[in-house]
Design a protein around this motif. Structure first.
Motif, PDB file in Angstrom:
ATOM      1  N   SER A  58       0.812  -1.225   0.000  1.00 44.55           N
ATOM      2  CA  SER A  58       0.000   0.000   0.000  1.00 44.55           C
ATOM      3  C   SER A  58       0.843   1.272   0.000  1.00 44.55           C
ATOM      4  N   HIS A  59       2.067   1.216   0.520  1.00 43.55           N
ATOM      5  CA  HIS A  59       2.921   2.400   0.630  1.00 43.55           C
ATOM      6  C   HIS A  59       3.861   2.554  -0.571  1.00 43.55           C
ATOM      7  N   ILE A  60       3.861   1.587  -1.485  1.00 32.45           N
ATOM      8  CA  ILE A  60       4.827   1.571  -2.593  1.00 32.45           C
ATOM      9  C   ILE A  60       4.244   2.272  -3.818  1.00 32.45           C
ATOM     10  N   LYS A  61       5.077   3.076  -4.475  1.00 25.52           N
ATOM     11  CA  LYS A  61       4.699   3.692  -5.748  1.00 25.52           C
ATOM     12  C   LYS A  61       5.238   2.817  -6.872  1.00 25.52           C
ATOM     13  N   PHE A  62       4.382   2.506  -7.824  1.00 23.54           N
ATOM     14  CA  PHE A  62       4.768   1.653  -8.950  1.00 23.54           C
ATOM     15  C   PHE A  62       4.955   2.527 -10.184  1.00 23.54           C
ATOM     16  N   LEU A  63       6.186   2.581 -10.642  1.00 22.19           N
ATOM     17  CA  LEU A  63       6.546   3.436 -11.767  1.00 22.19           C
ATOM     18  C   LEU A  63       6.747   2.567 -13.009  1.00 22.19           C
ATOM     19  N   CYS A  64       5.881   2.757 -13.994  1.00 26.15           N
ATOM     20  CA  CYS A  64       5.890   1.937 -15.202  1.00 26.15           C
ATOM     21  C   CYS A  64       6.466   2.719 -16.375  1.00 26.15           C
ATOM     22  N   ILE A  65       7.128   2.025 -17.279  1.00 26.07           N
ATOM     23  CA  ILE A  65       7.794   2.673 -18.393  1.00 26.07           C
ATOM     24  C   ILE A  65       6.805   3.324 -19.361  1.00 26.07           C
ATOM     25  N   SER A  66       5.541   2.883 -19.330  1.00 28.89           N
ATOM     26  CA  SER A  66       4.534   3.437 -20.240  1.00 28.89           C
ATOM     27  C   SER A  66       3.144   3.246 -19.656  1.00 28.89           C
ATOM     28  N   ASN A  67       2.189   3.936 -20.237  1.00 26.48           N
ATOM     29  CA  ASN A  67       0.787   3.786 -19.866  1.00 26.48           C
ATOM     30  C   ASN A  67       0.328   2.348 -20.083  1.00 26.48           C
ATOM     31  N   LYS A  68       0.791   1.735 -21.177  1.00 22.99           N
ATOM     32  CA  LYS A  68       0.406   0.360 -21.503  1.00 22.99           C
ATOM     33  C   LYS A  68       0.825  -0.609 -20.398  1.00 22.99           C
ATOM     34  N   VAL A  69       2.019  -0.417 -19.868  1.00 25.21           N
ATOM     35  CA  VAL A  69       2.492  -1.271 -18.778  1.00 25.21           C
ATOM     36  C   VAL A  69       1.710  -0.984 -17.501  1.00 25.21           C
ATOM     37  N   ALA A  70       1.428   0.275 -17.236  1.00 21.18           N
ATOM     38  CA  ALA A  70       0.681   0.653 -16.028  1.00 21.18           C
ATOM     39  C   ALA A  70      -0.707   0.025 -16.005  1.00 21.18           C
ATOM     40  N   LYS A  71      -1.327  -0.102 -17.162  1.00 23.85           N
ATOM     41  CA  LYS A  71      -2.687  -0.646 -17.242  1.00 23.85           C
ATOM     42  C   LYS A  71      -2.763  -2.116 -16.837  1.00 23.85           C
ATOM     43  N   VAL A  72      -1.614  -2.801 -16.825  1.00 22.80           N
ATOM     44  CA  VAL A  72      -1.588  -4.198 -16.389  1.00 22.80           C
ATOM     45  C   VAL A  72      -1.910  -4.307 -14.900  1.00 22.80           C
ATOM     46  N   LEU A  73      -1.529  -3.286 -14.133  1.00 19.56           N
ATOM     47  CA  LEU A  73      -1.723  -3.306 -12.688  1.00 19.56           C
ATOM     48  C   LEU A  73      -3.105  -2.791 -12.307  1.00 19.56           C
ATOM     49  N   ASP A  74      -3.724  -3.433 -11.354  1.00 19.49           N
ATOM     50  CA  ASP A  74      -5.048  -3.044 -10.861  1.00 19.49           C
ATOM     51  C   ASP A  74      -4.953  -1.665 -10.183  1.00 19.49           C
ATOM     52  N   LYS A  75      -5.657  -0.687 -10.738  1.00 15.57           N
ATOM     53  CA  LYS A  75      -5.565   0.678 -10.205  1.00 15.57           C
ATOM     54  C   LYS A  75      -6.139   0.793  -8.797  1.00 15.57           C
ATOM     55  N   ASN A  76      -6.971  -0.159  -8.378  1.00 10.35           N
ATOM     56  CA  ASN A  76      -7.536  -0.128  -7.032  1.00 10.35           C
ATOM     57  C   ASN A  76      -6.576  -0.702  -5.982  1.00 10.35           C
ATOM     58  N   LYS A  77      -5.525  -1.369  -6.462  1.00 10.91           N
ATOM     59  CA  LYS A  77      -4.582  -2.023  -5.551  1.00 10.91           C
ATOM     60  C   LYS A  77      -3.213  -1.358  -5.558  1.00 10.91           C
ATOM     61  N   TYR A  78      -2.803  -0.862  -6.719  1.00  9.25           N
ATOM     62  CA  TYR A  78      -1.455  -0.322  -6.875  1.00  9.25           C
ATOM     63  C   TYR A  78      -1.492   1.181  -7.142  1.00  9.25           C
ATOM     64  N   THR A  79      -0.575   1.915  -6.524  1.00 12.33           N
ATOM     65  CA  THR A  79      -0.403   3.339  -6.813  1.00 12.33           C
ATOM     66  C   THR A  79       0.535   3.457  -7.998  1.00 12.33           C
ATOM     67  N   ARG A  80      -0.023   3.799  -9.166  1.00  9.70           N
ATOM     68  CA  ARG A  80       0.724   3.697 -10.426  1.00  9.70           C
ATOM     69  C   ARG A  80       1.100   5.064 -10.985  1.00  9.70           C
ATOM     70  N   PHE A  81       2.287   5.107 -11.573  1.00 12.43           N
ATOM     71  CA  PHE A  81       2.771   6.293 -12.266  1.00 12.43           C
ATOM     72  C   PHE A  81       3.384   5.858 -13.593  1.00 12.43           C
ATOM     73  N   PHE A  82       3.333   6.747 -14.570  1.00 14.37           N
ATOM     74  CA  PHE A  82       4.013   6.491 -15.833  1.00 14.37           C
ATOM     75  C   PHE A  82       4.313   7.825 -16.503  1.00 14.37           C
ATOM     76  N   PRO A  83       5.382   7.892 -17.307  1.00 10.16           N
ATOM     77  CA  PRO A  83       5.716   9.146 -17.987  1.00 10.16           C
ATOM     78  C   PRO A  83       4.766   9.420 -19.141  1.00 10.16           C
ATOM     79  N   GLU A  84       4.630  10.672 -19.490  1.00 11.42           N
ATOM     80  CA  GLU A  84       3.775  11.051 -20.619  1.00 11.42           C
ATOM     81  C   GLU A  84       4.282  10.416 -21.914  1.00 11.42           C
ATOM     82  N   PHE A  85       5.595  10.387 -22.070  1.00  9.47           N
ATOM     83  CA  PHE A  85       6.219   9.738 -23.213  1.00  9.47           C
ATOM     84  C   PHE A  85       7.015   8.552 -22.695  1.00  9.47           C
ATOM     85  N   SER A  86       6.726   7.360 -23.210  1.00  5.76           N
ATOM     86  CA  SER A  86       7.345   6.155 -22.677  1.00  5.76           C
ATOM     87  C   SER A  86       8.849   6.157 -22.883  1.00  5.76           C
TER      88      SER A  86
END
Length: 250
Positions: free
Chosen positions: A204-232
């Motif tokens: 719950s305290h961890i920020k998940f930083l994904c290389i792209s929006n496509k990768v971020a979408k794999v993670l459940d937004k209700n479970k993971y705090t997700r971030f991704f850059p505007e340009f992968s």
């Protein structure tokens, strides 16, 4: 003395190590650690003959590495993605490197904008060399435009079955601030293994930083705090960490 928290890079483990991102983040006030989430395995071992007039597309670090083991020619035009791949290509003595930032879709755009310059010689082949499974079908997209593309499947990325024990302990002890995920397959495998190893409280305290929006979408937004850059791309990851935020996934 207060211990530094950790940034964990989850990436593919192969015959050589890609330390570009780890080195890029080394001046931050964190310990930067890398653990495997996928395992790279060679699946092609025949010599590849490529003429100097060819256009060769590679979209991965290991695609460039394995190609160098199988092909002696280094004078063809080589498309690469990102600074790490470009540096590896230079190290491996490739002569004509066309670095395309961001992702495979951008590489296609670079090719289309400059195709008349790239295809001056009618004898030149178009080749795609990389993984067995790819998330964006670049060779297929080029073929749809009427070009003949020869594809070499040089390696595969298998999902690991168990997370590293040190990594597990760091998460359990609340010592991880960021986890960086660099591929959709890696993110899918982490999500699967996370369910087996961690409670919702653990992550719950961890920020998940994904290389792209496509990768971020794999993670459940209700479970993971997700971030991704505007340009992968890995070059945009550091900015998000420095800002302690970024663009949230949707």
């Amino acid at each position: 003395m207060k211990l530094k928290n950790n940034i964990i890079i989850l990436r593919a483990k192969g015959p050589i190590q890609n330390n570009y991102l780890k080195n890029m983040l080394s001046d931050l006030n964190y310990n930067i650690l890398s653990f495997p989430i996928l395992e790279i395995k060679s699946i092609y071992n025949k010599n590849i003959n490529i003429s100097k007039d060819a256009l060769v597309f590679t979209t991965s670090y290991y695609g460039i590495y394995f190609l160098s083991k199988l092909c002696k020619e280094k004078n063809f035009s080589l498309f690469t993605l990102g600074e790490a791949s470009k540096k590896l290509a230079i190290k491996l003595k490739y002569k004509n490197i066309i670095e395309c930032s961001e992702d495979s879709a951008n590489m296609l755009e670079v090719f289309l904008k400059n195709k008349n310059n790239f295809l001056k010689n009618e004898k030149g082949e178009i080749i795609y060399a990389g993984a067995k499974n790819i998330s964006f079908n670049l060779p297929g997209k080029i073929s749809e435009l009427g070009y003949k593309v020869k594809r070499y499947k040089l390696y595969k990325a298998d999902s690991i079955e168990n997370l590293n024990l040190k990594f597990l302990n760091l998460v359990k002890k609340n010592r991880v601030s960021w986890i960086i995920l660099l591929s959709t397959k890696g993110a899918k495998n982490f999500s699967l293994l996370s369910k087996k190893n961690f409670s919702n409280k653990d992550i719950s305290h961890i920020k998940f930083l994904c290389i792209s929006n496509k990768v971020a979408k794999v993670l459940d937004k209700n479970k993971y705090t997700r971030f991704f850059p505007e340009f992968s791309g890995v070059d945009n990851i550091k900015k998000i960490i420095l800002n302690n935020g970024g663009k949230h996934g949707s």
